[in-house]
Design a protein around this motif. Structure first.
Motif, PDB file in Angstrom:
ATOM      1  N   GLN A  78      23.589  71.282 121.473  1.00 11.46           N
ATOM      2  CA  GLN A  78      24.848  71.690 120.850  1.00 11.46           C
ATOM      3  C   GLN A  78      25.801  70.535 120.511  1.00 11.46           C
ATOM      4  OE1 GLN A  78      25.945  75.157 120.209  1.00 11.46           O
ATOM      5  NE2 GLN A  78      23.739  75.372 120.323  1.00 11.46           N
ATOM      6  N   PRO A  79      25.314  69.479 119.847  1.00  6.84           N
ATOM      7  CA  PRO A  79      26.235  68.417 119.448  1.00  6.84           C
ATOM      8  C   PRO A  79      27.091  68.876 118.264  1.00  6.84           C
ATOM      9  CG  PRO A  79      24.113  68.015 118.457  1.00  6.84           C
ATOM     10  CD  PRO A  79      23.949  69.225 119.356  1.00  6.84           C
ATOM     11  N   ASP A  80      28.166  68.163 118.030  1.00  6.60           N
ATOM     12  CA  ASP A  80      28.969  68.420 116.831  1.00  6.60           C
ATOM     13  C   ASP A  80      28.261  67.865 115.601  1.00  6.60           C
ATOM     14  OD1 ASP A  80      31.325  69.558 118.174  1.00  6.60           O
ATOM     15  OD2 ASP A  80      31.480  67.549 119.053  1.00  6.60           O
ATOM     16  N   VAL A  81      27.648  66.688 115.776  1.00  9.61           N
ATOM     17  CA  VAL A  81      27.020  65.984 114.656  1.00  9.61           C
ATOM     18  C   VAL A  81      25.710  65.351 115.109  1.00  9.61           C
ATOM     19  CG1 VAL A  81      27.312  64.103 112.968  1.00  9.61           C
ATOM     20  CG2 VAL A  81      29.283  65.457 113.651  1.00  9.61           C
ATOM     21  N   VAL A  82      24.748  65.314 114.174  1.00  8.05           N
ATOM     22  CA  VAL A  82      23.486  64.620 114.407  1.00  8.05           C
ATOM     23  C   VAL A  82      23.351  63.516 113.363  1.00  8.05           C
ATOM     24  CG1 VAL A  82      20.981  64.815 114.556  1.00  8.05           C
ATOM     25  CG2 VAL A  82      22.421  66.725 115.308  1.00  8.05           C
ATOM     26  N   MET A  83      23.170  62.291 113.842  1.00  5.95           N
ATOM     27  CA  MET A  83      22.928  61.144 112.967  1.00  5.95           C
ATOM     28  C   MET A  83      21.426  60.892 112.935  1.00  5.95           C
ATOM     29  SD  MET A  83      25.741  58.355 114.140  1.00  5.95           S
ATOM     30  CE  MET A  83      27.492  58.663 114.169  1.00  5.95           C
ATOM     31  N   CYS A  84      20.821  61.035 111.770  1.00 13.26           N
ATOM     32  CA  CYS A  84      19.389  60.773 111.603  1.00 13.26           C
ATOM     33  C   CYS A  84      19.265  59.384 110.991  1.00 13.26           C
ATOM     34  CB  CYS A  84      18.755  61.839 110.722  1.00 13.26           C
ATOM     35  SG  CYS A  84      18.917  63.509 111.367  1.00 13.26           S
ATOM     36  N   ALA A  98      15.786  62.100 106.527  1.00 17.63           N
ATOM     37  CA  ALA A  98      16.336  62.977 105.496  1.00 17.63           C
ATOM     38  C   ALA A  98      15.870  64.419 105.685  1.00 17.63           C
ATOM     39  CB  ALA A  98      15.948  62.460 104.112  1.00 17.63           C
ATOM     40  N   ARG A  99      14.574  64.601 105.914  1.00 17.24           N
ATOM     41  CA  ARG A  99      14.020  65.956 106.080  1.00 17.24           C
ATOM     42  C   ARG A  99      14.648  66.651 107.289  1.00 17.24           C
ATOM     43  NH1 ARG A  99       8.997  68.941 106.523  1.00 17.24           N
ATOM     44  NH2 ARG A  99       9.652  70.850 107.555  1.00 17.24           N
ATOM     45  N   VAL A 100      14.708  65.956 108.404  1.00 18.50           N
ATOM     46  CA  VAL A 100      15.233  66.559 109.627  1.00 18.50           C
ATOM     47  C   VAL A 100      16.725  66.862 109.474  1.00 18.50           C
ATOM     48  CG1 VAL A 100      15.672  66.128 112.085  1.00 18.50           C
ATOM     49  CG2 VAL A 100      13.429  65.610 111.104  1.00 18.50           C
ATOM     50  N   ALA A 101      17.481  65.997 108.809  1.00 18.99           N
ATOM     51  CA  ALA A 101      18.907  66.260 108.595  1.00 18.99           C
ATOM     52  C   ALA A 101      19.096  67.544 107.785  1.00 18.99           C
ATOM     53  CB  ALA A 101      19.574  65.077 107.896  1.00 18.99           C
ATOM     54  N   VAL A 102      18.309  67.713 106.741  1.00 20.71           N
ATOM     55  CA  VAL A 102      18.389  68.933 105.928  1.00 20.71           C
ATOM     56  C   VAL A 102      18.064  70.150 106.790  1.00 20.71           C
ATOM     57  CG1 VAL A 102      17.274  70.204 104.047  1.00 20.71           C
ATOM     58  CG2 VAL A 102      17.961  67.829 103.707  1.00 20.71           C
ATOM     59  N   ALA A 112      24.561  67.493 110.171  1.00 16.50           N
ATOM     60  CA  ALA A 112      23.686  66.324 110.227  1.00 16.50           C
ATOM     61  C   ALA A 112      23.744  65.538 108.924  1.00 16.50           C
ATOM     62  CB  ALA A 112      22.250  66.748 110.504  1.00 16.50           C
ATOM     63  N   PHE A 113      23.458  64.248 109.038  1.00 19.00           N
ATOM     64  CA  PHE A 113      23.314  63.391 107.863  1.00 19.00           C
ATOM     65  C   PHE A 113      22.284  62.318 108.187  1.00 19.00           C
ATOM     66  CE2 PHE A 113      26.586  61.322 110.375  1.00 19.00           C
ATOM     67  CZ  PHE A 113      26.318  59.970 110.247  1.00 19.00           C
ATOM     68  N   ALA A 114      21.817  61.632 107.142  1.00 16.30           N
ATOM     69  CA  ALA A 114      20.836  60.559 107.299  1.00 16.30           C
ATOM     70  C   ALA A 114      21.493  59.231 106.944  1.00 16.30           C
ATOM     71  CB  ALA A 114      19.627  60.817 106.399  1.00 16.30           C
TER      72      ALA A 114
END
Length: 173
Positions: A78-84, A98-102, A112-114
């Motif tokens: 449950q993070p606020d944001v995921v950095m890929c 990119a795929r995982v962020a999407v 999420a973003f890459a």
């Protein structure tokens, strides 16, 4: 702001470019670029709660399964944001990022973003309209601190639910 970072085996410190079959795993501490990012995270009131990673070969062998499992891990944390990323100029890692962020944006409550370098032109072209991709230098290139700072700015904006269009024009592909 709680942050999860997703790395390949190299950035996580679990292997080299030849150790591609590192299994999916995680650590509840900052590793790799997350450590270098600490001063910039403080500026945006961010804290890395976990780093998830797997080998490039592990991802390429079954991208759907790895992405599904990473999304499940993100749901649990449950993070606020995921950095890929930052994936720098590592093509397989960039594609995974990119795929995982999407997929995280589509299937979890986290944002999420890459992040990657311009050498990943094919991945950038395929995903830049689907997810924010923060610009980084290639591995060993100049401007890493600026990129890490921009990743933290993007994380804060996403966590706050802010309009990220102007930030994307400034920091993304």
């Amino acid at each position: 702001m709680k942050i999860v970072m997703i790395f390949d085996q190299i950035q996580s410190g679990l292997g080299t470019k030849d150790d591609t079959m590192v299994p999916l795993t995680g650590k509840k501490e900052a590793v790799g670029p997350a450590v270098m990012m600490q001063p910039f995270l403080k500026d945006v009131d961010g804290h890395v709660i976990a780093c998830l990673c797997c080998g490039n070969g592990t991802y390429l062998a079954n991208p759907d399964e790895v992405s599904r499992k990473l999304c499940a891990m993100v749901n649990k944390l449950q993070p606020d944001v995921v950095m890929c990323g930052p994936a720098f100029n590592f093509a397989d890692y960039a594609a995974m990022s990119a795929r995982v962020a999407v997929d995280i944006n589509a299937s979890t409550k986290s944002k999420a973003f890459a992040a990657m370098s311009e050498e990943n032109a094919d991945t950038i072209a395929a995903y830049k309209d689907k997810v924010a991709i923060v610009k980084t230098p290639k591995k060993g290139g100049l401007g890493l601190n600026d990129s890490l700072k921009n990743m933290c700015r993007m994380a804060r904006a996403l966590a706050d639910g802010a309009d990220i269009e102007s930030l994307k024009k400034e920091t993304c592909f």
